[in-house]
Design a protein around this motif. Sequence first.
Motif, short mmCIF file in Angstrom:
data_model
loop_
_atom_site.label_atom_id
_atom_site.label_comp_id
_atom_site.label_asym_id
_atom_site.label_seq_id
_atom_site.Cartn_x
_atom_site.Cartn_y
_atom_site.Cartn_z
N LEU A 43 3.74 -33.41 59.79
CA LEU A 43 3.08 -32.23 59.23
C LEU A 43 1.58 -32.47 59.20
CD1 LEU A 43 4.94 -31.07 55.99
CD2 LEU A 43 4.60 -29.79 58.06
N GLN A 44 0.83 -31.48 59.63
CA GLN A 44 -0.62 -31.53 59.49
C GLN A 44 -1.01 -30.63 58.33
OE1 GLN A 44 -1.93 -30.29 63.43
NE2 GLN A 44 -2.53 -32.39 63.85
N PHE A 45 -2.03 -31.06 57.57
CA PHE A 45 -2.52 -30.25 56.47
C PHE A 45 -4.00 -30.57 56.26
CE2 PHE A 45 -0.89 -34.14 54.65
CZ PHE A 45 -1.85 -34.50 53.71
N PRO A 46 -4.74 -29.65 55.61
CA PRO A 46 -6.18 -29.86 55.42
C PRO A 46 -6.47 -31.05 54.50
CG PRO A 46 -5.59 -27.56 55.08
CD PRO A 46 -4.31 -28.34 55.17
N ARG A 47 -7.52 -31.77 54.84
CA ARG A 47 -7.94 -32.94 54.06
C ARG A 47 -8.21 -32.58 52.60
NH1 ARG A 47 -10.46 -38.19 55.06
NH2 ARG A 47 -10.12 -37.90 57.27
N GLU A 48 -8.73 -31.38 52.36
CA GLU A 48 -9.07 -30.99 50.98
C GLU A 48 -7.83 -30.83 50.10
OE1 GLU A 48 -9.57 -27.24 53.57
OE2 GLU A 48 -10.26 -29.28 53.70
N ASP A 49 -6.65 -30.76 50.69
CA ASP A 49 -5.41 -30.66 49.92
C ASP A 49 -4.72 -32.02 49.71
OD1 ASP A 49 -5.46 -27.85 49.51
OD2 ASP A 49 -4.77 -27.54 51.57
N TYR A 50 -5.38 -33.09 50.10
CA TYR A 50 -4.78 -34.43 50.05
C TYR A 50 -4.22 -34.79 48.67
CZ TYR A 50 -4.51 -39.55 50.17
OH TYR A 50 -4.10 -40.84 50.07
N GLU A 51 -5.01 -34.62 47.62
CA GLU A 51 -4.56 -35.00 46.27
C GLU A 51 -3.35 -34.18 45.83
OE1 GLU A 51 -5.46 -37.64 44.51
OE2 GLU A 51 -6.87 -38.18 46.11
N ARG A 52 -3.38 -32.89 46.11
CA ARG A 52 -2.25 -32.03 45.73
C ARG A 52 -0.99 -32.40 46.52
NH1 ARG A 52 1.01 -30.33 42.64
NH2 ARG A 52 1.90 -28.28 42.86
N VAL A 53 -1.16 -32.70 47.80
CA VAL A 53 -0.01 -33.11 48.62
C VAL A 53 0.57 -34.41 48.09
CG1 VAL A 53 0.69 -33.89 50.93
CG2 VAL A 53 -0.72 -31.84 50.69
N LYS A 54 -0.29 -35.36 47.72
CA LYS A 54 0.20 -36.63 47.14
C LYS A 54 1.02 -36.36 45.88
CE LYS A 54 -2.76 -39.70 46.16
NZ LYS A 54 -3.77 -40.73 45.92
N GLU A 55 0.55 -35.44 45.04
CA GLU A 55 1.28 -35.10 43.81
C GLU A 55 2.66 -34.51 44.14
OE1 GLU A 55 -1.02 -32.34 41.51
OE2 GLU A 55 -2.72 -33.72 41.35
N ILE A 56 2.70 -33.61 45.10
CA ILE A 56 3.98 -32.98 45.49
C ILE A 56 4.93 -34.03 46.04
CG2 ILE A 56 5.05 -31.37 47.12
CD1 ILE A 56 2.47 -29.62 46.76
N VAL A 57 4.43 -34.92 46.89
CA VAL A 57 5.27 -35.98 47.48
C VAL A 57 5.87 -36.85 46.37
CG1 VAL A 57 5.16 -38.13 48.83
CG2 VAL A 57 4.16 -36.03 49.74
N ALA A 58 5.04 -37.21 45.38
CA ALA A 58 5.52 -38.05 44.28
C ALA A 58 6.50 -37.29 43.39
CB ALA A 58 4.34 -38.56 43.46
N GLU A 59 6.14 -36.08 42.98
CA GLU A 59 6.98 -35.29 42.07
C GLU A 59 8.34 -34.97 42.68
OE1 GLU A 59 4.72 -31.78 41.20
OE2 GLU A 59 3.22 -32.89 40.05
N GLU A 60 8.34 -34.64 43.96
CA GLU A 60 9.57 -34.20 44.61
C GLU A 60 10.30 -35.34 45.32
OE1 GLU A 60 10.83 -31.23 44.18
OE2 GLU A 60 9.09 -30.49 43.06
N LYS A 61 9.74 -36.55 45.21
CA LYS A 61 10.35 -37.74 45.81
C LYS A 61 10.63 -37.56 47.31
CE LYS A 61 12.37 -39.38 41.49
NZ LYS A 61 11.61 -38.55 40.62
N ILE A 62 9.61 -37.05 48.02
CA ILE A 62 9.70 -36.90 49.46
C ILE A 62 9.45 -38.27 50.09
CG2 ILE A 62 8.71 -35.79 51.51
CD1 ILE A 62 7.73 -33.55 49.57
N GLU A 63 10.34 -38.67 50.96
CA GLU A 63 10.21 -39.97 51.61
C GLU A 63 9.35 -39.81 52.86
OE1 GLU A 63 14.10 -41.63 52.29
OE2 GLU A 63 14.78 -40.90 50.35
N ILE A 64 8.17 -40.45 52.82
CA ILE A 64 7.25 -40.36 53.95
C ILE A 64 6.99 -41.74 54.54
CG2 ILE A 64 6.14 -38.29 53.02
CD1 ILE A 64 3.69 -40.05 52.37
#
Length: 80
Positions: A43-64
């Motif tokens: 998945l590609q996403f904007p750099r400015e959303d990095y912190e929010r994406v990290k939060e979602i990954v942690a909260e939802e336990k997405i395995e990356i």
Amino acid sequence: MLLMAFDSTQQAIRAEMLLDYAEIENDICPTPKEVTAGCALSLQFPREDYERVKEIVAEEKIEIRGIYFKKDNEYVTMEA
């Protein structure tokens, strides 16, 4: 743009759905050959959303596999 790589297609599709739900722009794309991952999708996403994406990954336990940025035609890990 940043690139998030996965070990499974299921996790990639789940992450895409969650980012869409959070209204974070994202594009599913083939995993570049320079990035070692167990899944052919990233998945590609904007750099400015990095912190929010990290939060979602942690909260939802997405395995990356990791989050990468491209520097001098090479992918560099930001976060595993």
